[in-house]
Design a protein around this motif. Structure first.
Motif, PDB file in Angstrom:
ATOM      1  N   GLN A   1      -9.230  15.141   3.520  1.00  0.00           N
ATOM      2  CA  GLN A   1      -9.281  15.490   2.300  1.00  0.00           C
ATOM      3  C   GLN A   1      -7.845  15.990   2.002  1.00  0.00           C
ATOM      4  OE1 GLN A   1     -12.998  17.583   3.652  1.00  0.00           O
ATOM      5  NE2 GLN A   1     -13.614  17.856   1.464  1.00  0.00           N
TER       6      GLN A   1
ATOM      7  N   ARG B   1      -1.520  13.458   4.917  1.00  0.00           N
ATOM      8  CA  ARG B   1      -1.607  11.998   4.722  1.00  0.00           C
ATOM      9  C   ARG B   1      -1.591  11.618   6.079  1.00  0.00           C
ATOM     10  NH1 ARG B   1       4.230  11.024   3.630  1.00  0.00           N
ATOM     11  NH2 ARG B   1       3.749   8.825   2.929  1.00  0.00           N
TER      12      ARG B   1
ATOM     13  N   VAL C   1      -0.719   7.712   7.900  1.00  0.00           N
ATOM     14  CA  VAL C   1      -0.236   6.430   7.619  1.00  0.00           C
ATOM     15  C   VAL C   1      -0.287   5.543   8.765  1.00  0.00           C
ATOM     16  CG1 VAL C   1       1.766   5.171   6.651  1.00  0.00           C
ATOM     17  CG2 VAL C   1       1.496   7.469   5.953  1.00  0.00           C
TER      18      VAL C   1
ATOM     19  N   GLU D   1      -0.690   3.831   3.818  1.00  0.00           N
ATOM     20  CA  GLU D   1      -1.245   5.019   3.904  1.00  0.00           C
ATOM     21  C   GLU D   1      -2.753   4.964   3.340  1.00  0.00           C
ATOM     22  OE1 GLU D   1       0.256   7.899   1.209  1.00  0.00           O
ATOM     23  OE2 GLU D   1      -1.145   9.266   1.831  1.00  0.00           O
TER      24      GLU D   1
ATOM     25  N   THR E   1      -5.530   5.960   1.746  1.00  0.00           N
ATOM     26  CA  THR E   1      -5.774   6.358   0.384  1.00  0.00           C
ATOM     27  C   THR E   1      -7.217   6.007   0.026  1.00  0.00           C
ATOM     28  OG1 THR E   1      -4.789   4.738  -0.650  1.00  0.00           O
ATOM     29  CG2 THR E   1      -3.468   6.938  -0.375  1.00  0.00           C
ATOM     30  N   ASN E   2      -7.584   5.936  -1.108  1.00  0.00           N
ATOM     31  CA  ASN E   2      -8.675   5.269  -1.446  1.00  0.00           C
ATOM     32  C   ASN E   2      -8.638   3.772  -1.920  1.00  0.00           C
ATOM     33  OD1 ASN E   2     -10.384   7.680  -1.330  1.00  0.00           O
ATOM     34  ND2 ASN E   2      -9.790   8.272  -3.437  1.00  0.00           N
ATOM     35  N   ASP E   3      -7.747   3.276  -1.290  1.00  0.00           N
ATOM     36  CA  ASP E   3      -7.437   2.007  -1.590  1.00  0.00           C
ATOM     37  C   ASP E   3      -8.065   1.056  -0.816  1.00  0.00           C
ATOM     38  OD1 ASP E   3      -6.625  -0.528  -2.012  1.00  0.00           O
ATOM     39  OD2 ASP E   3      -4.627   0.047  -2.130  1.00  0.00           O
ATOM     40  N   LEU E   4      -9.228   0.335  -1.308  1.00  0.00           N
ATOM     41  CA  LEU E   4     -10.102  -0.335  -0.669  1.00  0.00           C
ATOM     42  C   LEU E   4      -9.366  -1.460   0.402  1.00  0.00           C
ATOM     43  CD1 LEU E   4     -13.200  -0.932  -0.529  1.00  0.00           C
ATOM     44  CD2 LEU E   4     -12.971  -2.740  -2.317  1.00  0.00           C
ATOM     45  N   ARG E   5      -8.343  -2.228  -0.187  1.00  0.00           N
ATOM     46  CA  ARG E   5      -7.742  -2.910   0.388  1.00  0.00           C
ATOM     47  C   ARG E   5      -7.038  -2.332   1.845  1.00  0.00           C
ATOM     48  NH1 ARG E   5      -3.084  -6.102  -2.134  1.00  0.00           N
ATOM     49  NH2 ARG E   5      -4.710  -7.209  -3.775  1.00  0.00           N
TER      50      ARG E   5
ATOM     51  N   ILE F   1      -7.787   0.181   3.447  1.00  0.00           N
ATOM     52  CA  ILE F   1      -8.981   0.491   4.337  1.00  0.00           C
ATOM     53  C   ILE F   1      -9.428  -0.527   5.175  1.00  0.00           C
ATOM     54  CG2 ILE F   1     -11.372   1.650   4.559  1.00  0.00           C
ATOM     55  CD1 ILE F   1     -10.481   2.974   2.033  1.00  0.00           C
TER      56      ILE F   1
ATOM     57  N   PRO G   1       6.308   5.043   4.010  1.00  0.00           N
ATOM     58  CA  PRO G   1       6.289   4.494   2.681  1.00  0.00           C
ATOM     59  C   PRO G   1       5.836   5.794   1.634  1.00  0.00           C
ATOM     60  CG  PRO G   1       4.513   3.548   3.706  1.00  0.00           C
ATOM     61  CD  PRO G   1       5.068   4.264   4.687  1.00  0.00           C
TER      62      PRO G   1
ATOM     63  N   PRO H   1      -3.639   3.872  -5.528  1.00  0.00           N
ATOM     64  CA  PRO H   1      -4.198   2.473  -5.588  1.00  0.00           C
ATOM     65  C   PRO H   1      -4.456   2.140  -7.010  1.00  0.00           C
ATOM     66  CG  PRO H   1      -5.664   4.003  -4.649  1.00  0.00           C
ATOM     67  CD  PRO H   1      -4.629   4.791  -4.751  1.00  0.00           C
TER      68      PRO H   1
ATOM     69  N   ARG I   1      -9.177  -1.105  -7.137  1.00  0.00           N
ATOM     70  CA  ARG I   1      -9.433  -1.188  -5.533  1.00  0.00           C
ATOM     71  C   ARG I   1      -9.659   0.245  -5.137  1.00  0.00           C
ATOM     72  NH1 ARG I   1      -4.619  -4.298  -4.303  1.00  0.00           N
ATOM     73  NH2 ARG I   1      -3.583  -2.434  -3.327  1.00  0.00           N
ATOM     74  N   ASN I   2      -9.812   1.614  -5.884  1.00  0.00           N
ATOM     75  CA  ASN I   2      -9.932   2.742  -5.528  1.00  0.00           C
ATOM     76  C   ASN I   2     -11.470   2.916  -5.304  1.00  0.00           C
ATOM     77  OD1 ASN I   2     -10.193   5.402  -5.283  1.00  0.00           O
ATOM     78  ND2 ASN I   2      -8.590   5.763  -6.660  1.00  0.00           N
ATOM     79  N   ILE I   3     -11.655   3.270  -3.877  1.00  0.00           N
ATOM     80  CA  ILE I   3     -13.116   3.505  -3.431  1.00  0.00           C
ATOM     81  C   ILE I   3     -14.037   4.530  -4.416  1.00  0.00           C
ATOM     82  CG2 ILE I   3     -14.436   4.117  -1.672  1.00  0.00           C
ATOM     83  CD1 ILE I   3     -12.984   3.079   0.250  1.00  0.00           C
ATOM     84  N   VAL I   4     -13.368   5.701  -4.475  1.00  0.00           N
ATOM     85  CA  VAL I   4     -13.976   6.749  -5.446  1.00  0.00           C
ATOM     86  C   VAL I   4     -14.293   6.083  -6.709  1.00  0.00           C
ATOM     87  CG1 VAL I   4     -13.861   8.779  -6.275  1.00  0.00           C
ATOM     88  CG2 VAL I   4     -12.803   8.505  -4.082  1.00  0.00           C
TER      89      VAL I   4
ATOM     90  N   LYS J   1     -11.676  21.930  -0.012  1.00  0.00           N
ATOM     91  CA  LYS J   1     -11.497  20.936  -0.899  1.00  0.00           C
ATOM     92  C   LYS J   1     -12.851  20.306  -1.469  1.00  0.00           C
ATOM     93  CE  LYS J   1      -7.526  18.437  -2.205  1.00  0.00           C
ATOM     94  NZ  LYS J   1      -7.117  16.952  -2.204  1.00  0.00           N
TER      95      LYS J   1
END
Ligand SMILES: Nc1ncnc2c1ncn2[C@@H]1O[C@H](COP(=O)(O)OP(=O)(O)O)[C@@H](O)[C@H]1O
Ligand SMILES: [Mg+2]
Lengths: 252, 517, 677
Positions: free
Chosen positions: A66, A69, A71, A76, A78-82, A84, B8, B13, B17-20, B291
């Motif tokens: 939560q 970070r 990496v 990194e 993040t919530n990026d599907l790709r 993950i 980086p 994202p 593509r953002n899961i949330v 959080k």
């Protein structure tokens, strides 16, 4: 530091900065910061409930952190599907309870992900699976179901299953804790061989012998954070922190 | 050693593509699609119904029905709502008596199933296999066929009273008929139960403190008997409640509506605020504030949203109309319905006049014309529809309850009772203190769902013309064509019954769990 | 499974010295160490023996009394089974049963169902059956027999025994004695000899066959035609043929299974799925069904006939799935998706007779969605977005006038596209998708044949489906619909997404709290109001929908139990090796969940079967309504007032079915070893 540089770029394998994680109102990780290089074998130890599992589960996003970070291989979390998806493909994980799929044969367990995720043909995936079974020492068990294997064999199948995705990083969460003593060695041998082959590994374990022999670095966890870290010699012979001393005195 | 190197630059994202984002878009999208679908369906239905000439309306609730009901507290209802009330009461009547009988019978069967006597356990087993493998409807129709086809007819020479009549006109049995004094008597009995419970606890406490036998159960029974017998004569005391009901009726009838509105509105907001504060407090711990995740935001948002919506509902005109209805300040569909009439009714029942609470009476056959029939005010004469439905649902449920009871007893069997006798408890004690409490815990959830099934199964009475809420509803929509409102009414009624029953089961479940710790 | 046998034998208690009947009685009927319990048990035994004997006496006396007219059952057997199905076409029913029987025995052969039953056990079973027959015979007595509450005293009044009954009594007594000695001998030899368990149903069927040829069932007097009154005259021959075919088919099945076991199973699964529409629409079809219309050389143009629709969608869908199932490059995917969007968007014009602007607007919105999908750069995501866009499009034009079957097809196609990136991606995956698509197209067209509206023909199934045939149809159709729906509901209820969870929970709890009969009323009287005006489904279809609404909630709860029984680690492991959410669920979680809930699902099947009887209340002519209303009240003056015995028969009828299913389920449960976990 003996870590070999096998990664493709200049980025380290895993970078964690101030990783925090709550379960409801309970803080399981309170700021974990560490960097793991390519080819490094890191052993994580610490008392039960200190957040070791939570930490390595955050690395392949079975739990989402939560704050802070993470990496992995330059991507990194993040919530990026790709990202993950990509990270899960590149990071293998072995669980304490094996978690083999009981309705599939050993062969199907190993080839499932390569076929469905990496789009390999079945014959291709199966020949690779045979090689992997050979490597973990149980080539003859391919057509059995997990329930017909011993614990040590199951865990070796689980390792083979992870390796089938050609991961560049492997996570182990207490891989030998659920095993009878005589089976622990066969699993540790496989892990040693893996470490010697240059795999980047994070291993949560209470096998101090393994840590001494194989680890490049030891992280000691308590209350959700890294209390102490260092090379095995340093860690086992000359611990700095009181908590660490106490823990080592109990366990050794 | 290795300081965290700079990775980086973190990039957000892209949205798709953002899961949330995907997670909430998918959910909200589906929700919107569903709401939209419901809207389309409802407009469609409205239009279709208007085209058939019977637009959707609740008016039938207030209009005379023009049909007589076969049984109930009012067989000649003046309005649709009244007819449905009769149906609801009939349904509740058959449900509760069925629940009691099925529990008793089922327990006996469950225990008999485990009996060491071969014949007894075989019979219990056959009972279960027989009754649960035949559709309930077939069973009900079968009982009805037996009553109509096999029992002998009433004849004029049967005139007079007996202990039992059984004929195609139904079955009549002796009964305790409630009289004027029952209202007061009921209060005294309720007080008796409470006091007996209290006595029981006190005696157990003494037993635990002083370690001597205190005959707790005997004491409790005695106390209850005192109320049972004394109450028969002393029940007019309970007339004091009349004043309470008068006061309540006054409050419901005379306080300005706006005060109720603000009360309810304030309550909604307060509840929402309480929930939010409690939730936030739970997330704060010595280590600091957790959080909030997207799910937390969702919960808080829903709570706040509901609170505000309810608040505006109550202070608006709709809330005013609702409160007027609920309080009973206007006639609802030609029925005196609401809190004020209810309290007024109770106030008239609770006066200080005497009169025995119950009267024992034998069933009687009278021959007013050439055709003999059961006298209406003697004993309890049950229609074939009632008997068939009651027998059907009870025997059917008893088969399932028998299985549940057996499983419950098996679940705690050997080891526990052996351990108890090893501790030196005798058989009765180990049964009461060790086996039964545990068996009850295993048994309760499935038992609750069997009770729910029984309640729902009473609706099959429609096949034998038993005037329960489904049968009355069907009569109404055959007459008036208002199918949808009747269906909505059924939904509301049965959901309330389910909620009520599962509420009771959950309450006991929770208490059992507390006992366990 | 074979490995499981040794522990079972190991569990057997050590061999006891054989105890005589007296010891057995002492242990089981008069048990106890002191006089108190012994007396109590003796009292229980005697009391219950008396009760049971009296009850049996009452029942048998009622059943076999001279005034019972059992011909009400035998004569009306056809009515009860298939109601108004034309007499000349009964062969179709027999063929249906034949298909079903062959599928059953082939499945038995292919899944190597079996197991053995020891000769001793079987002899004991036969002995019990003979004793039962014998006792039943004794119980039966005529008017005026002296009775003191002890039915066996009636033995002394053989005056009203018909000769045939005497023979039956003697034969069953002899049979019982023979079986007894056989069992004894088998026991003494301690023979491990066993026979396949399948011998038991074969023997049963053989007995029925024999009875049909020999037993002369009573024929009522009056206007009956002797040749039709006896059920055996019409059923003996077909039944015998069926018997032979079944036995033959079993051996053929074994042979096929030995040759190509995997292929046989795959074919059998498809055959089971296809047998349903084939039996309903092809074999038992309404005699007025117009084949010209279906095949497209009648009045309707070929393209909007059923075959035309099937061809269009079967081929179009297959091609699309074939192309995007293995994402090629962007251009090809884009072109395919774009063309698909244009075709589907234009379809609303082709059939639109509503306001043109609404059609145009809706099509435009849908096309814009598809167009947006093409702008995405990766083929896989493009396919995914196109699927979502198509789904929206299909939902939007759901209410534009056009044949219902087209709308359904669009939704199905959208779902196929959505799952293409998940299950496609490999040669094999896309082949599987196409293989799945073709039977789905077929099923959709077939379902609309039964629905009977908005397809190219008028089809009133209510007029020819009835009796037990209808009961079976309702049970199977309701289940077939509620299984997938229940699966989706269970997944939603256990998902981590709060809104889905809330919606599913609300639906399940609401549906379950309301009695089924009200849902049937909803289906039969109210459902039509929610459909676009002019669209009307046959009552049977509406009732099936209501059953599905109701059952799906129960099925969902069962499946949820299975899902919750699965270790969370399974899902995590699946995710950790890189499988997506959908893949983890469908490849890892569901296969395990389904396996654990099969016993519970069989329970739901039994309940669903019993619950179909409720349609009698809303006036569908199922077997119960016929038995209760048609036969005793309408069909014939001969049968007026046979209500009670018809109800006796119904109870027995349903009991035999339900009991058999539940026993089979129990056996299956044991064979897959539920104790394993
Ligand atoms: N899913 C969860 N929900 C709530 N609390 C959890 C969850 N997973 C772990 N925890 C809590 O987080 C703490 C750390 O757990 P874990 O990482 O498993 O510790 P370790 O592996 O070091 O023994 C424990 O106190 C545990 O109770
Ligand atoms: Mg752990």
């Amino acid at each position: 530091m003996a870590a070999k540089q096998t990664g493709n770029g200049s980025t380290p394998a895993i970078v964690c900065e101030g990783v925090k994680k709550w379960f409801g109102d309970f803080q399981a990780l309170s700021g974990v910061t560490t960097t793991i290089g390519w080819g490094e074998v890191v052993v994580v130890i610490g008392p039960s409930g200190s957040g070791k599992s939570t930490f390595i589960r955050c690395i392949n996003r079975l739990e989402s952190h939560q704050a802070g970070r993470i990496v992995v291989d330059g991507r990194e979390m993040t919530n990026d599907l790709r990202n993950i998806d990509a990270i899960r493909r590149d990071v293998g994980m072995v669980f304490q309870q094996f978690n083999l799929f009981p309705h599939l044969t050993v062969m199907e367990n190993i080839t499932l992900a390569p076929i469905w995720v990496r789009n390999r043909t079945r014959t291709d995936a199966e020949s690779q699976a045979r090689q992997l079974l050979e490597r973990v020492g149980i080539p003859e068990q391919a057509d059995k179901y997990p329930g017909q294997l011993s614990g040590g064999q199951q865990q070796r199948v689980a390792i083979a299953r992870s390796l089938a995705m050609n991961p560049r990083i492997m996570l182990f969460d207490e891989p030998t804790s659920a095993l009878d003593p005589e089976m622990i060695k066969e699993v540790l041998d496989v892990m040693k061989e893996l470490a010697e082959s240059g795999m980047t590994m994070i291993v949560v374990t209470h096998e101090m012998g393994f840590a001494r022999e194989v680890a490049h670095r030891v992280l000691f966890f308590d209350y959700g954070t890294v209390v102490e870290e260092g090379t095995p010699e340093h860690f086992f012979t000359n611990p700095q922190h009181d908590r660490t001393k106490l823990f080592l005195s109990q366990i050794l | 050693m290795s300081k965290p190197t700079e990775g980086p630059v973190p990039t957000r994202p892209p949205l798709w593509r953002n899961i949330v984002v995907i997670k909430w878009v998918a959910q909200l999208g589906s929700l919107i699609a569903l709401v939209w679908l419901a809207y389309v369906l409802i407009t469609q239905a409205t239009a279709n119904l208007r085209a058939t000439g019977i637009p959707f309306s609740w008016d039938f609730l207030g209009e005379p029905l023009g049909v007589k009901l076969s049984e109930g507290f009012n067989t000649d209802p003046e309005s649709g709502l009244e007819a449905l009330s009769v149906g609801m009461v009939n349904m509740i009547r058959i449900t509760w008596s069925g629940v009691v009988a099925a529990t008793v019978l089922g327990t006996i069967i469950g225990i008999a199933r485990l009996s060491s006597n071969w014949i007894v356990s075989r019979i219990a087993n056959s009972y279960i296999e027989f009754f649960r493998n035949i559709p309930l409807l077939v069973q009900i129709l079968f009982w009805q066929a037996l009553i109509i086809g096999v029992l002998p007819d009433l004849t004029p020479d049967m005139e007079g009273s007996r202990w039992l009549f059984a004929s195609p006109k139904g079955i009549a049995i002796p009964w305790l008929i409630p009289q004027a004094g029952r209202w007061q008597y009921m209060v005294l009995l309720a007080v008796g139960v409470v006091v007996a419970r209290w006595t029981y606890k006190k005696r157990i406490e003494i037993l635990e403190r002083e370690g001597r036998e205190t005959h707790a159960f005997g004491w409790a029974t005695g106390v209850f008997l005192v109320f049972l017998i004394g109450g028969w004569f002393a029940h007019p005391i309970a007339g004091v409640l009349g004043w309470l009901f008068q006061a309540l009726a006054w409050v419901a009838g005379n306080l300005p509506v706006i005060s109720f509105q603000w009360l309810m509105g304030g309550l909604s907001l307060a509840l929402a605020a309480w929930f939010i504060v409690r939730y936030m407090r739970k997330l704060r711990s010595p280590a600091g504030m957790a959080k909030l995740t997207d799910d937390d935001y969702f919960r808080l948002g829903v709570a706040g949203f509901l609170g505000i919506v309810l608040f505006f509902f109550f202070v608006s005109g709709a809330g005013e109309a609702t409160i007027i209805r609920v309080m009973g300040r206007s006639l609802t569909y030609k029925m005196n319905w609401g809190f004020e009439p209810l309290f007024n009714f109770l106030a008239t029942k609770y006066d200080f006049s005497g009169g025995s609470p119950l009267r024992f009476s034998l069933p009687e056959v009278e021959v007013p014309t050439n055709f003999p029939r059961y006298a209406s005010d003697a004993g309890n004469s049950m229609t074939p529809g009632f008997v068939a439905t009651w027998l059907g649902v009870t025997l059917y449920a008893a088969a399932f309850i028998g299985e549940i009871v057996r499983a419950g007893i098996m679940a705690v069997h050997r080891g526990q009772s052996e351990a108890a006798s090893a501790l030196g408890l005798h058989r009765a004690q180990s049964l009461r203190l060790v086996v039964l409490p545990q068996a009850f815990r295993v048994v309760l959830p499935p038992l609750g769902s069997q009770y729910l099934n029984l309640a729902k199964n009473t609706s099959l009475g429609i096949a034998v013309a038993y005037a329960d809420v489904v049968q009355v509803g069907q009569t109404i929509f055959n007459q008036e064509g208002q199918t949808l409102p009747v269906f909505i009414f059924w939904m509301a009624f049965y959901s309330s019954v389910s909620l009520f029953l599962s509420g009771i089961v959950n309450y006991y479940n929770r208490r059992m769990e507390l006992v366990e710790r | 499974m074979e490995q499981m046998t040794p522990p079972q034998t190991a569990e057997l208690a050590p061999e006891k010295p054989r105890s005589g009947p007296w010891a057995w009685c002492r242990e089981n009927l008069f048990a106890g160490d002191t006089w108190g319990p012994i007396a109590f048990n003796a009292f229980l035994t005697v009391a219950f023996v008396l009760i049971v004997l009296n009850l049996m006496g009452f029942v048998t006396t009622y059943l076999f009394a001279a005034e019972r007219r059992w011909a009400a059952v035998t004569y009306n057997m056809k009515l009860l089974m298939v109601q108004a199905f034309p007499q000349d076409d009964l062969i179709r029913i027999w063929v249906s049963i034949g298909i079903f029987a062959v599928l059953v025995v082939w499945s038995l052969a292919s899944w190597e169902f079996g197991g053995q039953i020891s000769v001793e056990k079987m002899a004991q079973g036969v002995r019990a059956a003979f004793v039962l027959v014998f006792l039943t015979g004794i119980m039966h007595h005529g008017e005026g027999a002296a009775s003191f509450g002890l039915p066996f005293l009636r033995f002394d009044n053989p005056a009203d025994w018909s000769s045939i009954r005497t023979w039956i009594e003697l034969a069953s007594l002899a049979g019982a004695v023979a079986a007894h000695f056989f069992a004894q001998a088998a026991h003494r030899r301690e023979s491990e000899q066993t026979v396949p368990i399948l011998v038991v149903p074969v023997l049963g069927m053989a007995l029925v066959t024999l009875a049909l040829w020999t037993v002369w069932l009573p024929v009522p007097e009056g206007q009956f035609d002797e040749t039709t009154a006896r059920i055996a005259t019409t059923t003996a021959r077909p039944w015998t043929i069926l018997f032979g075919v079944t036995i033959l088919a079993y051996f053929v099945g074994i042979f096929l299974h030995r040759q190509r076991p995997k292929l046989m199973r795959r074919v059998l699964i498809s055959a089971w799925i296809l047998s349903y529409p084939i039996i309903i629409f092809v074999i038992q079809r309404d005699p007025i069904l117009d084949w010209a219309d279906i095949l497209g050389f009648g009045e309707t143009p070929f393209l909007s006939s059923d075959l035309g629709t099937l061809l269009i969608f079967g081929i179009l869908g297959s091609v699309v799935i074939w192309v995007v199932g293995l994402p090629p490059n962007r251009a090809v995917t884009g072109a395919t998706v774009g063309i698909l969007g244009v075709i589907v968007g234009l379809m609303s014009f082709a059939f639109g007779d509503g306001p043109l602007w609404s059609t145009v607007l809706m099509a435009a919105i849908g096309l814009a969605l598809v167009a947006a999908a093409i702008t995405i750069h990766e083929p896989v995501e493009m396919v995914r977005a196109a699927g979502a866009g198509l789904a929206m499009l299909a939902l939007i034009i759901w209410f534009v006038p056009m044949p219902f079957v087209y709308r359904t097809f669009m939704v199905a196609l959208a779902l196929a596209l959505l799952s293409a990136p998940v299950f496609g991606g490999t040669e094999q995956g896309r082949a599987n998708l196409v293989r799945a698509w073709i039977p789905i197209s077929f099923l959709i067209v077939a379902a609309f044949l039964l629905g009977g509206s908005d397809t190219s023909l008028e089809f009133q199934s209510t007029t020819f489906l009835g009796g037990f045939n209808l009961t079976i149809l309702l049970a199977i159709s309701g289940l077939a619909l509620s299984l997938p729906a229940g699966l989706v509901l269970a997944l939603a209820r256990t998902s981590s997404l709060p809104i889905f969870r809330l919606l599913a929970t609300g639906y399940i709890e609401l549906v379950r709290s309301i009695p089924m009969i009200t849902w049937l009323f909803f289906g039969s009287a109210m459902l039509t109001a929610f459909l676009p005006s002019g669209v009307e489904f046959d009552e049977i279809v509406r009732v099936v929908a209501a059953i599905a609404i109701f059952n799906s909630a129960y099925v969902a709860e069962n499946i949820r139990g299975g899902l919750q029984a699965i270790n969370k680690g399974q899902y995590e492991a699946a995710r950790a090796v890189g499988l997506s959410v959908v893949q983890s669920t469908s490849l890892v979680i569901l296969p395990q969940a389904i396996r654990t809930v099969i016993p519970a699902l069989v329970g739901s099947i039994i309940i669903a079967f019993k619950d179909t009887s409720l349609v009698a209340i809303i006036g569908l002519a199922d077997v119960l309504l016929i038995a209760r209303n048609f036969v005793p009240q309408q069909s014939d003056p001969n049968f007026q007032g046979t209500l009670t015995q018809m109800m006796f028969f119904m109870a027995l009828f349903y009991w035999v079915f339900t009991f058999t299913i539940s026993r089979l389920a129990l056996r299956y449960e044991k064979s897959i070893g539920l104790g394993e976990r």
